[in-house]
Design a protein around this motif. Structure first.
Motif, PDB file in Angstrom:
ATOM      1  N   TYR A  47       5.823  43.108   6.005  1.00 30.33           N
ATOM      2  CA  TYR A  47       6.312  42.011   6.374  1.00 30.33           C
ATOM      3  C   TYR A  47       5.617  41.199   5.022  1.00 30.33           C
ATOM      4  CZ  TYR A  47       9.529  42.411   9.631  1.00 30.33           C
ATOM      5  OH  TYR A  47      10.473  42.991  10.749  1.00 30.33           O
ATOM      6  N   ASN A  48       4.316  41.169   5.002  1.00 31.04           N
ATOM      7  CA  ASN A  48       3.450  40.594   4.260  1.00 31.04           C
ATOM      8  C   ASN A  48       2.704  41.888   3.261  1.00 31.04           C
ATOM      9  OD1 ASN A  48       3.555  38.069   5.204  1.00 31.04           O
ATOM     10  ND2 ASN A  48       2.365  39.179   6.945  1.00 31.04           N
ATOM     11  N   ARG A  49       3.095  41.784   1.876  1.00 28.57           N
ATOM     12  CA  ARG A  49       2.688  42.842   1.136  1.00 28.57           C
ATOM     13  C   ARG A  49       1.691  42.246  -0.312  1.00 28.57           C
ATOM     14  NH1 ARG A  49       4.389  48.217   1.839  1.00 28.57           N
ATOM     15  NH2 ARG A  49       6.656  48.748   3.013  1.00 28.57           N
TER      16      ARG A  49
END
Length: 325
Positions: A4-6
């Motif tokens: 979800y966090n890139r």
């Protein structure tokens, strides 16, 4: 795998990278150290600093006009004086008709809005190459401070915007501030070289001014490069004594000091990216090991990112040209 966090999303293209950039370098960040010598029509390249020159005053004025046109707002002034004018008192340093005083006047007449910060130290005027008066091999503190006050007042009378004491004598900021106030120069600022280390990075500068110490070293007054808390103490004392700006010197190897000061003090923090830093980068560029334009902007951005409000750098002119493209 679902992430979800890139972090890379914000690096995907140049537009995104520009939008989220934390540190932006501009020409307003720069001061250029300027070397001035006697004579007319003189432009001498300094061998250990390719691209940097000693200029006579007439040529210096032309250079400063160009700097202003590029958006550079400040210059640090350094003079190379004749050996015949050097002694152990440094009295040429406060000669109202001396090269430094003439230079301040000429530059302010030519470019009134540029900020002129002349160097205050005795080493260019000393037969010993030290920043103070010498007696029996010892650099005298209080006697030197008296000389620095005379020097500072002569700079203020000539039209300097800021006094820039680089000597590291104890108490000199207070003495200079009191003298400025008592002589009607309350608007003249002080940029203190508060954390000036006894560094091996100064060699090319000393070549430029022929100001290498004639005996010993400068470790009894410049700071031990092993120390950081001492730098904070020096800066805080200078601020208490009336410094408007505090400087860290050298630059890139001392960014931890810059960062700590930025967090602790409420005055601007200046950084001097010194001659040895310049010379190393230029040597690597000349050997094809580094990209000149990229390394200039990266090194200066790193100094600003660490907390510098202004950077005295020999790359100022080149960087300004790059940023103006």
């Amino acid at each position: 795998m679902i992430l979800y966090n890139r972090n890379r999303r914000l690096r995907a293209n140049q537009s995104l990278r520009d939008l989220v950039k934390e540190t932006v370098l501009t020409t307003n960040d720069f001061m250029l150290p300027v070397f001035i010598t006697e004579g007319q029509g003189v432009v001498e390249e300094i061998p250990s600093m390719p691209g940097i020159y000693r200029r006579s005053l007439d040529q210096t004025v032309k250079e400063v006009k160009e700097l202003w046109s590029l958006g550079i707002k400040a210059v640090n002034l350094y003079v190379k004086v004749s050996d015949t004018l050097k002694d152990n008192t440094g009295k040429e340093a406060w000669n109202k008709e001396g090269l430094m005083q003439q230079s301040i006047k000429a530059i302010k007449d030519a470019v009134p809005e540029i900020v002129v910060m002349p160097d205050v130290a005795l080493d260019p005027y000393s037969i010993h190459g030290h920043d103070g008066i010498v007696e029996d091999g010892k650099i005298l503190n209080d006697e030197t401070v008296e000389a620095l006050v005379k020097m500072s007042l002569s700079h203020a009378e000539a039209g300097a915007d800021f006094i820039a004491p680089s000597d590291m004598m104890d108490g000199r900021v207070l003495a200079i501030r009191e003298a400025l106030e008592q002589n009607g120069f309350s608007d003249v600022g002080i940029m203190s070289y508060a954390a000036k280390y006894a560094s091996s990075f100064y060699g090319p500068f000393r070549d430029a001014l022929d100001s290498a110490p004639g005996f010993g070293d400068k470790k009894t007054y410049q700071m031990d490069y092993a120390n950081s808390r001492e730098a904070i103490n020096e800066a805080l004392r200078d601020i208490e004594e009336g410094a408007d700006i505090v400087m860290v010197k050298p630059g890139l190897p001392y960014l931890d000091i810059v960062s700590r000061l930025h967090e602790l003090v409420d005055v601007p923090v200046a950084v001097y990216q010194v001659s040895g830093e310049y010379a190393m980068i230029k040597a690597a560029v000349q050997n094809g090991w580094l990209d000149n334009d990229k390394i200039i902007l990266e090194s200066l951005t790193c100094i600003k990112r660490a907390g510098a409000s202004l950077i005295s750098t020999y790359f100022a002119k080149e960087a300004a040209i790059l940023l103006n493209q």
